[in-house]
Design an enzyme around this catalytic site. Sequence first.
Site, PDB file in Angstrom:
ATOM      1  N   LYS A 135      15.750-109.184  28.752  1.00  0.00           N
ATOM      2  CA  LYS A 135      14.710-109.170  29.604  1.00  0.00           C
ATOM      3  C   LYS A 135      13.333-109.327  29.131  1.00  0.00           C
ATOM      4  O   LYS A 135      12.456-110.200  29.673  1.00  0.00           O
ATOM      5  CB  LYS A 135      14.911-107.987  30.772  1.00  0.00           C
ATOM      6  CG  LYS A 135      13.607-107.615  31.411  1.00  0.00           C
ATOM      7  CD  LYS A 135      13.821-106.579  32.177  1.00  0.00           C
ATOM      8  CE  LYS A 135      13.381-105.006  31.600  1.00  0.00           C
ATOM      9  NZ  LYS A 135      12.103-104.662  31.473  1.00  0.00           N
ATOM     10  N   ASN A 136      13.058-108.487  28.143  1.00  0.00           N
ATOM     11  CA  ASN A 136      11.508-108.599  27.823  1.00  0.00           C
ATOM     12  C   ASN A 136      11.173-109.655  26.912  1.00  0.00           C
ATOM     13  O   ASN A 136       9.916-109.731  26.461  1.00  0.00           O
ATOM     14  CB  ASN A 136      11.243-107.025  26.944  1.00  0.00           C
ATOM     15  CG  ASN A 136      11.353-106.008  28.116  1.00  0.00           C
ATOM     16  OD1 ASN A 136      11.211-106.362  29.335  1.00  0.00           O
ATOM     17  ND2 ASN A 136      11.413-104.751  27.499  1.00  0.00           N
ATOM     18  N   CYS A 194       2.707 -96.151  36.271  1.00  0.00           N
ATOM     19  CA  CYS A 194       3.927 -96.352  36.848  1.00  0.00           C
ATOM     20  C   CYS A 194       4.598 -94.953  36.512  1.00  0.00           C
ATOM     21  O   CYS A 194       3.967 -94.105  35.708  1.00  0.00           O
ATOM     22  CB  CYS A 194       4.757 -97.587  36.253  1.00  0.00           C
ATOM     23  SG  CYS A 194       4.785 -97.246  34.543  1.00  0.00           S
ATOM     24  N   ARG A 225      -0.430 -96.100  31.488  1.00  0.00           N
ATOM     25  CA  ARG A 225      -0.375 -97.573  30.983  1.00  0.00           C
ATOM     26  C   ARG A 225      -1.661 -98.558  31.371  1.00  0.00           C
ATOM     27  O   ARG A 225      -1.729 -99.342  32.402  1.00  0.00           O
ATOM     28  CB  ARG A 225       0.941 -98.247  31.381  1.00  0.00           C
ATOM     29  CG  ARG A 225       2.120 -97.609  31.398  1.00  0.00           C
ATOM     30  CD  ARG A 225       3.517 -98.138  32.019  1.00  0.00           C
ATOM     31  NE  ARG A 225       3.796 -99.254  31.179  1.00  0.00           N
ATOM     32  CZ  ARG A 225       4.863-100.087  31.300  1.00  0.00           C
ATOM     33  NH1 ARG A 225       5.563 -99.741  32.246  1.00  0.00           N
ATOM     34  NH2 ARG A 225       5.250-101.103  30.471  1.00  0.00           N
ATOM     35  N   ASP A 269      12.539 -97.746  24.487  1.00  0.00           N
ATOM     36  CA  ASP A 269      13.254 -98.129  25.648  1.00  0.00           C
ATOM     37  C   ASP A 269      14.910 -97.596  25.140  1.00  0.00           C
ATOM     38  O   ASP A 269      15.697 -98.015  26.094  1.00  0.00           O
ATOM     39  CB  ASP A 269      13.345 -99.750  25.580  1.00  0.00           C
ATOM     40  CG  ASP A 269      11.943-100.313  26.237  1.00  0.00           C
ATOM     41  OD1 ASP A 269      11.367 -99.426  26.775  1.00  0.00           O
ATOM     42  OD2 ASP A 269      11.788-101.484  26.131  1.00  0.00           O
ATOM     43  N   ARG A 323      17.160-103.820  37.685  1.00  0.00           N
ATOM     44  CA  ARG A 323      15.784-104.571  36.782  1.00  0.00           C
ATOM     45  C   ARG A 323      16.064-105.018  35.647  1.00  0.00           C
ATOM     46  O   ARG A 323      15.603-106.157  35.437  1.00  0.00           O
ATOM     47  CB  ARG A 323      14.910-103.710  36.943  1.00  0.00           C
ATOM     48  CG  ARG A 323      13.963-103.164  38.379  1.00  0.00           C
ATOM     49  CD  ARG A 323      12.834-102.240  38.244  1.00  0.00           C
ATOM     50  NE  ARG A 323      11.878-103.271  37.424  1.00  0.00           N
ATOM     51  CZ  ARG A 323      10.714-102.617  37.669  1.00  0.00           C
ATOM     52  NH1 ARG A 323      10.298-101.686  37.731  1.00  0.00           N
ATOM     53  NH2 ARG A 323       9.755-103.509  36.863  1.00  0.00           N
TER      54      ARG A 323
HETATM   55  C1  EPZ Z   1       6.704-103.560  26.815  1.00  0.00           C
HETATM   56  O1  EPZ Z   1       5.787-102.795  27.762  1.00  0.00           O
HETATM   57  C2  EPZ Z   1       8.012-103.518  27.450  1.00  0.00           C
HETATM   58  N1  EPZ Z   1       7.919-104.199  28.746  1.00  0.00           N
HETATM   59  C3  EPZ Z   1       8.460-102.021  27.616  1.00  0.00           C
HETATM   60  O2  EPZ Z   1       9.580-102.078  28.288  1.00  0.00           O
HETATM   61  C4  EPZ Z   1       8.300-101.242  26.488  1.00  0.00           C
HETATM   62  O3  EPZ Z   1       8.713 -99.874  26.839  1.00  0.00           O
HETATM   63  C5  EPZ Z   1       6.901-101.372  25.890  1.00  0.00           C
HETATM   64  O4  EPZ Z   1       6.609-102.641  25.428  1.00  0.00           O
HETATM   65  C6  EPZ Z   1       6.990-100.661  24.508  1.00  0.00           C
HETATM   66  O5  EPZ Z   1       7.929-101.270  23.689  1.00  0.00           O
HETATM   67  C7  EPZ Z   1       8.161-105.562  28.453  1.00  0.00           C
HETATM   68  O6  EPZ Z   1       8.333-106.316  27.645  1.00  0.00           O
HETATM   69  C8  EPZ Z   1       8.106-106.438  29.900  1.00  0.00           C
HETATM   70  P1  EPZ Z   1       2.866-101.500  25.489  1.00  0.00           P
HETATM   71  P2  EPZ Z   1       4.210-102.883  27.700  1.00  0.00           P
HETATM   72  O7  EPZ Z   1       1.557-102.373  25.759  1.00  0.00           O
HETATM   73  O8  EPZ Z   1       3.802-104.398  26.988  1.00  0.00           O
HETATM   74  C9  EPZ Z   1      -0.866 -98.490  25.673  1.00  0.00           C
HETATM   75  C10 EPZ Z   1      11.487-101.452  29.718  1.00  0.00           C
HETATM   76  O9  EPZ Z   1      12.024-100.493  29.992  1.00  0.00           O
HETATM   77  N2  EPZ Z   1      -1.702 -99.563  26.243  1.00  0.00           N
HETATM   78  O10 EPZ Z   1       3.393-102.042  24.043  1.00  0.00           O
HETATM   79  O11 EPZ Z   1       3.463-102.682  29.086  1.00  0.00           O
HETATM   80  C11 EPZ Z   1       0.512 -98.026  26.885  1.00  0.00           C
HETATM   81  O12 EPZ Z   1      -0.132 -97.143  27.553  1.00  0.00           O
HETATM   82  C12 EPZ Z   1       9.920-101.595  29.598  1.00  0.00           C
HETATM   83  O13 EPZ Z   1      12.078-102.833  29.770  1.00  0.00           O
HETATM   84  C13 EPZ Z   1      -2.786 -99.135  26.194  1.00  0.00           C
HETATM   85  O14 EPZ Z   1      -3.481 -97.953  26.049  1.00  0.00           O
HETATM   86  O15 EPZ Z   1       3.920-101.592  26.501  1.00  0.00           O
HETATM   87  C14 EPZ Z   1       1.244 -97.508  25.928  1.00  0.00           C
HETATM   88  O16 EPZ Z   1       1.214 -96.135  25.499  1.00  0.00           O
HETATM   89  C15 EPZ Z   1       9.324-100.328  29.976  1.00  0.00           C
HETATM   90  N3  EPZ Z   1      -3.787-100.219  26.640  1.00  0.00           N
HETATM   91  C16 EPZ Z   1       1.420 -98.403  24.579  1.00  0.00           C
HETATM   92  O17 EPZ Z   1      -0.160 -98.844  24.754  1.00  0.00           O
HETATM   93  C17 EPZ Z   1      -3.481-101.518  26.944  1.00  0.00           C
HETATM   94  O18 EPZ Z   1      -4.179-102.086  27.268  1.00  0.00           O
HETATM   95  C18 EPZ Z   1       2.237 -99.208  24.339  1.00  0.00           C
HETATM   96  O19 EPZ Z   1       2.548-100.248  25.557  1.00  0.00           O
HETATM   97  C19 EPZ Z   1      -2.065-101.813  26.802  1.00  0.00           C
HETATM   98  C20 EPZ Z   1      -1.127-100.681  26.482  1.00  0.00           C
END
Ligand code: EPZ
Length: 429
Positions: free
Chosen positions: A22-23, A126, A131, A316, A408
């Site tokens: 998915k990701n 969420c 996030r 995850d 999902r």
């Molecule tokens: C991706 O989300 C995945 N989603 C998530 O999978 C996964 O948990 C996550 O990466 C971490 O591995 C997809 O690939 C579609 P991040 P993403 O930006 O990209 C903070 C699932 O269950 N952050 O790496 O949204 C954020 O709050 C899902 O399949 C900021 O602070 O995650 C978090 O604490 C859920 N500012 C950390 O970084 C920003 O602008 C990592 O988030 C962006 C992120």
Amino acid sequence: MDQIRISGGNELNGVIPISGAKNASLPLMIASLLTDDTLTLENVPHLADVESLIRILGNHGVDYSVTGRRQAEDSNYARTVHFTARNIVDITAPYELVSKMRASFWVIGPLLARVGEARVSLPGGCAIGTRPVDLFIESLEALGADIEIENGYAHAVARNGLKGAHYRFPKISVGATHVLMMAASLAEGDTIIDNPAREPEVVNLADCLNAMGGKVEGAGTEQIRITGVTSLSGARHRVIPDRIETGTYAMAVGMTGGDVLLKGARSDLLDNALDVLRGAGIEITKVDDGIRVYRNGNGIMPVNVRTEPYPGFPTDLQAQLMGLVTMASGTSSITETIFENRFMHVQELARLGADISLSGQTATISGVPFLKGAQVMATDLRASVSLVIAGLAAEGETTVNRVYHLDRGFERLEAKLQACGADISRISH
Ligand code: EPZ
């Protein structure tokens, strides 16, 4: 709302085909916005999030068609999907669509790079945490975009195109890395990204951008270097197998016992996570057509794990690992470092008899000899599947409510588990 009913106690034996990730699929689909040619993606899973993104891309003018279903198998398995963004007809990604799935915010990068403007609703919080999107904004501004937040939307403009830059992420973000790679591929000049996410899905996207005529080097390492090109072409590209689905079914077998081939799984995508599972007592071996998982009669051993960006243990898989060690022969400690609120499964696992205490971001899990079936509530995608795998091992009947979360991200979950002997079924209302 559908429910999943499980009568626990059966071992899992047989073959589980691992779906496309998915990701990986989501950013690859979004990359179709970068070209007026057709991007063909093989091995796209049939999931609610993929369908949502198809609707979102359609709103921007992306046509899609599906071919290449695997013969003699249900049409819900691995599809080849063609995406064509001949013209961008709308630069706005509206709240109604973006609020359903956070990854749809990522269209901001390709829209900005291709047509110089994007107006994308902020995704909001969420269930698993706040996030924010600051890293997307800061990194796109480094490429010369002007971004204003107005009325709940990020309005990004680059009238004279984006310009390559040297940018260092202050914190690792998978999504912001995807977006910056896509945007920089159509920027003028060279971009260097320091401290990017190194997830296999980032590498899969970089490979696709290169197949489209892009020039991306270093994905999967601590520095990505991109030379911008004036246009990208269509390409044919394959989605990698889902490493989270792989780890999840490996833990299901760890909980129930049995012997399962995870067909098509690639152990190199989750080496460290598999080592943690081996430490917990699951036998895992690489074989020609995937990964073989079995438990040899010994019990589950306790673990001491922190979630970390790749190559660390993935957030995850955190909920599923917690499910696994509820029945360990000792006390485990699991610390969540990526999302501040990703422990909703704790209360639900407790309903099945787990003994878990929380202190800040660390859960302490004292193993119990058995779990007992109960009614439980799915709260997010990975939390829900942890309840399913715990239910498979629990005595008696478990009913998981709100299973739309599972749809999902897990393709044909019940069918895959049933085929290996699980007593699991969906009750549709
Ligand atoms: C991706 O989300 C995945 N989603 C998530 O999978 C996964 O948990 C996550 O990466 C971490 O591995 C997809 O690939 C579609 P991040 P993403 O930006 O990209 C903070 C699932 O269950 N952050 O790496 O949204 C954020 O709050 C899902 O399949 C900021 O602070 O995650 C978090 O604490 C859920 N500012 C950390 O970084 C920003 O602008 C990592 O988030 C962006 C992120």
